[in-house]
Scaffold this motif. Sequence first.
Motif, PDB file in Angstrom:
ATOM      1  N   CYS A  21     -28.633 -19.046  46.420  1.00  0.00           N
ATOM      2  CA  CYS A  21     -27.680 -19.661  45.490  1.00  0.00           C
ATOM      3  C   CYS A  21     -28.184 -19.353  44.086  1.00  0.00           C
ATOM      4  O   CYS A  21     -29.364 -19.532  43.795  1.00  0.00           O
ATOM      5  CB  CYS A  21     -27.630 -21.177  45.718  1.00  0.00           C
ATOM      6  N   CYS A  24     -28.065 -22.211  39.576  1.00  0.00           N
ATOM      7  CA  CYS A  24     -28.971 -22.818  38.592  1.00  0.00           C
ATOM      8  C   CYS A  24     -30.285 -22.061  38.651  1.00  0.00           C
ATOM      9  O   CYS A  24     -30.504 -21.279  39.582  1.00  0.00           O
ATOM     10  CB  CYS A  24     -29.131 -24.317  38.840  1.00  0.00           C
ATOM     11  N   MET A  27     -32.588 -21.211  42.021  1.00  0.00           N
ATOM     12  CA  MET A  27     -32.298 -20.071  42.895  1.00  0.00           C
ATOM     13  C   MET A  27     -32.765 -20.305  44.340  1.00  0.00           C
ATOM     14  O   MET A  27     -33.566 -19.555  44.895  1.00  0.00           O
ATOM     15  CB  MET A  27     -32.971 -18.804  42.339  1.00  0.00           C
ATOM     16  N   ILE A  30     -30.967 -20.605  50.991  1.00  0.00           N
ATOM     17  CA  ILE A  30     -30.414 -21.673  51.829  1.00  0.00           C
ATOM     18  C   ILE A  30     -30.123 -21.134  53.228  1.00  0.00           C
ATOM     19  O   ILE A  30     -29.449 -20.112  53.396  1.00  0.00           O
ATOM     20  CB  ILE A  30     -29.116 -22.246  51.207  1.00  0.00           C
ATOM     21  N   GLY A  36     -28.622 -26.597  49.507  1.00  0.00           N
ATOM     22  CA  GLY A  36     -29.731 -26.296  48.609  1.00  0.00           C
ATOM     23  C   GLY A  36     -30.380 -27.584  48.125  1.00  0.00           C
ATOM     24  O   GLY A  36     -29.998 -28.694  48.530  1.00  0.00           O
ATOM     25  N   ALA A  37     -31.355 -27.434  47.249  1.00  0.00           N
ATOM     26  CA  ALA A  37     -32.162 -28.580  46.836  1.00  0.00           C
ATOM     27  C   ALA A  37     -31.338 -29.673  46.174  1.00  0.00           C
ATOM     28  O   ALA A  37     -31.715 -30.837  46.207  1.00  0.00           O
ATOM     29  CB  ALA A  37     -33.263 -28.114  45.888  1.00  0.00           C
ATOM     30  N   CYS A  38     -30.224 -29.319  45.549  1.00  0.00           N
ATOM     31  CA  CYS A  38     -29.432 -30.331  44.833  1.00  0.00           C
ATOM     32  C   CYS A  38     -28.308 -30.887  45.687  1.00  0.00           C
ATOM     33  O   CYS A  38     -27.600 -31.790  45.253  1.00  0.00           O
ATOM     34  CB  CYS A  38     -28.841 -29.726  43.571  1.00  0.00           C
ATOM     35  N   ARG A  40     -25.558 -29.674  46.234  1.00  0.00           N
ATOM     36  CA  ARG A  40     -24.222 -29.354  45.728  1.00  0.00           C
ATOM     37  C   ARG A  40     -23.703 -28.040  46.299  1.00  0.00           C
ATOM     38  O   ARG A  40     -22.508 -27.761  46.256  1.00  0.00           O
ATOM     39  CB  ARG A  40     -24.220 -29.315  44.190  1.00  0.00           C
ATOM     40  N   VAL A 436     -29.907 -30.916  39.195  1.00  0.00           N
ATOM     41  CA  VAL A 436     -30.654 -29.799  39.765  1.00  0.00           C
ATOM     42  C   VAL A 436     -32.127 -30.127  39.548  1.00  0.00           C
ATOM     43  O   VAL A 436     -32.470 -30.845  38.611  1.00  0.00           O
ATOM     44  CB  VAL A 436     -30.293 -28.432  39.122  1.00  0.00           C
ATOM     45  N   PRO A 437     -32.991 -29.607  40.435  1.00  0.00           N
ATOM     46  CA  PRO A 437     -34.377 -30.071  40.375  1.00  0.00           C
ATOM     47  C   PRO A 437     -35.224 -29.404  39.296  1.00  0.00           C
ATOM     48  O   PRO A 437     -36.449 -29.439  39.385  1.00  0.00           O
ATOM     49  CB  PRO A 437     -34.918 -29.778  41.775  1.00  0.00           C
TER      50      PRO A 437
HETATM   51  S1  SF4 Z   1     -30.665 -26.456  43.130  1.00  0.00           S
HETATM   52 FE1  SF4 Z   1     -28.520 -26.409  43.750  1.00  0.00          FE
HETATM   53  S2  SF4 Z   1     -27.500 -25.186  42.194  1.00  0.00           S
HETATM   54 FE2  SF4 Z   1     -29.674 -24.818  41.971  1.00  0.00          FE
HETATM   55  S3  SF4 Z   1     -30.000 -22.969  43.201  1.00  0.00           S
HETATM   56 FE3  SF4 Z   1     -30.432 -24.722  44.529  1.00  0.00          FE
HETATM   57  S4  SF4 Z   1     -28.489 -25.134  45.579  1.00  0.00           S
HETATM   58 FE4  SF4 Z   1     -28.032 -23.785  43.847  1.00  0.00          FE
END
Ligand code: SF4
Length: 490
Positions: A21, A24, A27, A30, A36-38, A40, A436-437
């Motif tokens: 992804c 943000c 990256m 996934i 992903g970490a957020c 979203r 986002v983290p």
């Molecule tokens: S934190 Fe979210 S937006 Fe950022 S790369 Fe991971 S999944 Fe994508």
Amino acid sequence: MGTRPGEGEVALADTPEKIRCDACPVMCYIAPGQTGACDRYANEAGRIVRTDPVVLLSQVLEAGGKVIPFAAGTWVDGLVPEDTGITGIGAGTTYPDYKPAPFILSSEVEGVDMVTVVTEAIFSYCGVKVKIDTDRHLGPEGATVRHQGEAVGHVTTAEYGSQMLSLGGVHHLTGGAKAEGRLTCAALLALCNGEAVELAIDGGCSVTVQAGEPPVVDGIPERRMRVGCGSATIGMFASQWQGLVDEVVVVDDHITGVVSEHQAGKVIGWEPSGIRIRGHRSTPGRYFRVSEPGLGWGGTRLTDPLEILDAWNPKKGARPGLRLLMVSTTGEQYGYYELDADLTPRQKPLPPELLPTVEMIDENCEPSLCTVLFMGGAGGSLRAGVTKNPVRLTRSVQSGETRLTSGGAECYVWPGGGITFMVDVTRLPKGAFGYVPTPALVAPLEFTLPRAAYLRFGGHEAAIRSLASILDEGGEYPTAARLDVKGSAG
Ligand code: SF4
């Protein structure tokens, strides 16, 4: 929305099925079926999808929202009301900001061709301003505010009847240890999405804050904000007390009022009582610092208001039987006293004729609430998703030509440089904020302006689409669409 900041793991590219992804700087790689970490974005059958629906708003819907076909290639006339607009909620970002915003909608408003550019903006420079309607002393000005032990903000200048906190900001988000940034982001996200957050103030109280709800101070829900300071309370009610009582003291941490000395009492002919107040006399009948700030009467530490009285002066009107009412600025605490033969106040039951005056103070106090305003700076690279010439967007917003909304909610834009705005989080649909983290918050933004102005300042003309083609084609990432009623936040 699922995991909180820091709970999600940034996946590693250790299997070929994982895809990246790039929405943000984190990256994430996934894995199939994972987010992903957020939370979203997700990997759905080998493609990155946005997990929340993009939110459309209409004023003419009757009630409730509905999910409608999106990117189905089957636009049906009349599927959505004509006045439907698109918000940044669920729209996706422009990161790394080289491309036009996810949706640039053309519409006609009262015969004028308009354009609305929407995006989900990533804010490292952001925070919340919290207004807590209470007289109680939550902590010294400048004191550190903590969430789960980490510094997330500070107490700022109190306002009339309210204590104020400033939380978040780039220094707490990115300038401290990892835990500080993570918990700051978690607290901001929860507050912005209308959840309750427990905060502890160094040298003060613990307070539970939730937008639109009463604050809970040291475990006790606050009920009423004060009617005004002690002096204002005297001004409002002096004439109603006259004839029923010989002296009234309104106990307040900021300005304690004494009716016989106060100008409001003087002009209606209130007789001197010989009262003497321990405190710093500011002007007649108005006293500062009668006590330390605290959780007692009128935001002081007082549990016994008689502590602020000095010996009564018989030469200035004090006499046995003199009737005294002491009351706080919310009317929550009150006491009725009469001076005995030694001029010592003795508490007696409140005479029935005085009760309505105390109830009137209570009636005039508004419900105590927490207000949370998100504040962010949209003056950075996200502007490139709107126009090839970013400063022209700033100028257009500042001049009022471009209207800025967040999730459809009106924003206040600070004058001066940049696009620094504030928005009441209760006016956005619930769950409108993400994170986002890095860590940073994600908030929806919409820029609406006349099409002619948009083209003049270098807008992305080729990316302008009608609502029909947006619904037909979708955006960069597959997602659903939810049609909601405008102005029905939550
Ligand atoms: S934190 Fe979210 S937006 Fe950022 S790369 Fe991971 S999944 Fe994508």
